[in-house]
Design an enzyme around this catalytic site. Structure first.
Site, PDB file in Angstrom:
ATOM      1  N   CYS A 117      -8.605   1.849  66.975  1.00  0.00           N
ATOM      2  CA  CYS A 117      -8.187   1.784  65.570  1.00  0.00           C
ATOM      3  C   CYS A 117      -7.157   2.845  65.190  1.00  0.00           C
ATOM      4  CB  CYS A 117      -9.409   1.875  64.673  1.00  0.00           C
ATOM      5  SG  CYS A 117     -10.665   0.647  65.111  1.00  0.00           S
ATOM      6  N   HIS A 241      -7.265   2.325  57.971  1.00  0.00           N
ATOM      7  CA  HIS A 241      -7.827   1.336  58.894  1.00  0.00           C
ATOM      8  C   HIS A 241      -8.944   0.585  58.174  1.00  0.00           C
ATOM      9  CE1 HIS A 241      -9.732  -0.709  62.073  1.00  0.00           C
ATOM     10  NE2 HIS A 241     -10.824   0.017  61.966  1.00  0.00           N
ATOM     11  N   ASN A 271     -12.249  -6.807  60.839  1.00  0.00           N
ATOM     12  CA  ASN A 271     -11.649  -5.560  61.334  1.00  0.00           C
ATOM     13  C   ASN A 271     -10.876  -5.882  62.611  1.00  0.00           C
ATOM     14  OD1 ASN A 271     -11.154  -3.192  62.718  1.00  0.00           O
ATOM     15  ND2 ASN A 271     -13.217  -2.363  62.470  1.00  0.00           N
TER      16      ASN A 271
END
Lengths: 318, 76
Positions: A117, A241, A271
């Site tokens: 990420c 993020h 995500n």
């Protein structure tokens, strides 16, 4: 030659048509709809289409640069893929497979970066430095990390959170976003918080991940701003993020910023790991936004922060 | 070690999960059944660790589900 203005020229995107509707799985995971909508925030998680692999996601994002932005990929001299779920376990590097599928010339430099990420921010720094060091005018930074390849669809800790997607960022001498200095950090003691277990499947300790995000990210952003000479009110957007709506809200609250400055935009994708930041950035209009801060954080535990400045802004409007 | 009071625990719970009336939740009531979801629990315990200076490891985190259990754990 690469000059000081080298930055982000355009972003191509790809979200697979396949996906899982999380609201259809409430009983399976003992969830209620309010928790999904208001806490995790992901009502749908995108999934690789049948027969597709990581390189196919990456190629689709690159093709989007051609079709939506009119980019000539033959003008690219390096290709960097950020992924932790590469084709064929990483041998060879996925960027070589992407280069082949795109039909790019053999002089194109290709390598992968194994980050999650925080990978987009690291990737921006690496590709820009690589281009500068080697006199490369245009390069592609591709993020593609379909965690569904290593995910148990019955695991509540991961299956309702992660989604598959990709982004292709064109780096070149005519940017709409100038890339600023960066700050990075690693807390390796948390390396087991997001990892593959002994069976090779994704495992996540949600509490450890949340505690890391809530405690490490706000001070990292403040420290980075100290380096830039800007303050939080100077920022038109803070792109975090998209770990979950809850994490984004917790960090936003700690920074005392309004929701319109710190968007959550992953409700329909999940995500997407290293692609969550470019997916959000692609929604930002550089004609209207002057300063956009990016902060990626996650597996490792790892984080990276940078400030983008529009080259075409006509004045910030929030 | 001094354990946090019920008022302190209820105050922390109210700050992370304001939709529940924690003043009416007894010390032996399951926090999960009272409305503390998994994400709010992570925030609650993080704030509790900050408040007490004690680290609560994952095995205890999974086990502790009432204010009385938390008080007993932190008193040792």
């Amino acid at each position: 030659m690469t000059g000081p203005e080298t930055g982000i020229e355009a972003i191509g995107l790809h979200i697979p048509a396949s996906g899982r509707d999380v609201l259809d799985r409430l009983g399976e995971f003992d969830l209620d709809a309010a928790f999904v909508r208001d806490k995790t925030g992901f009502v749908r998680t995108a999934r690789l289409d049948e027969g597709q692999d990581t390189s196919d996601l990456a190629v689709a994002a690159c093709r989007d640069l051609e079709t939506r932005h009119g980019v000539d990929l033959n003008g690219v001299d390096c290709l960097v893929v950020v992924t932790q779920t590469p084709d064929r376990g990483g041998i060879p590097h996925t960027s070589a497979i992407v280069q082949h599928k795109l039909g790019l010339a053999s002089h194109v430099a290709c390598f992968d970066i194994g980050l999650a990420c925080s990978g987009y921010v690291y990737g921006l720094s690496v590709i820009r430095a690589f281009m500068a060091a080697n006199g490369i005018q245009r390069g592609l930074l591709v993020t593609a990390d379909p965690y569904s390849k290593v995910m148990d669809e019955g695991d509540r800790n991961t299956a309702i959170l992660f989604g598959d997607g990709a982004a292709a960022t064109l780096i070149g001498p005519d940017p709409v976003w100038r890339i600023g200095q960066m700050s990075f950090g690693t807390k390796g003691s948390g390396n087991r918080a997001i990892t593959l277990d002994e069976t090779g499947m994704l495992s996540m300790n949600g509490r450890a991940v949340f505690t890391f995000c809530a405690s490490a990210v706000p001070p990292a952003i403040r420290a980075h701003l100290d380096k830039t000479g800007l303050t939080l009110p100077d920022l038109d957007r803070v792109l975090l993020h998209q770990g979950s709506r809850y994490i984004v809200d917790a960090i936003r609250t700690a920074l005392d910023l309004p929701p319109q400055v710190v968007p959550f935009g992953a409700a329909e994708t999940g995500n997407t790991v290293s692609s969550s930041l470019p997916l959000l950035l692609a929604e930002c209009d550089p004609a209207r936004l002057g300063h956009v801060l990016l902060c990626g954080f996650g597996a490792g535990m790892s984080w990276g922060t940078t400030l983008l400045t529009s080259t075409v802004a006509k004045g910030p409007t929030r | 070690m001094t354990a946090p009071s019920l008022d302190t625990l209820r105050g922390l719970l109210s700050s992370v999960s304001p939709t529940t009336d924690w003043s009416s939740v007894g010390p032996d009531t399951s926090l999960e059944e009272a409305g503390l979801d998994s994400l709010d629990k992570a925030t609650f315990v993080m704030k509790l660790e900050e408040e007490t200076g004690r680290e609560i490891p994952d095995d205890a985190y999974e086990r502790l589900d009432t204010m009385a259990e938390i008080q007993t754990y932190l008193a040792t």
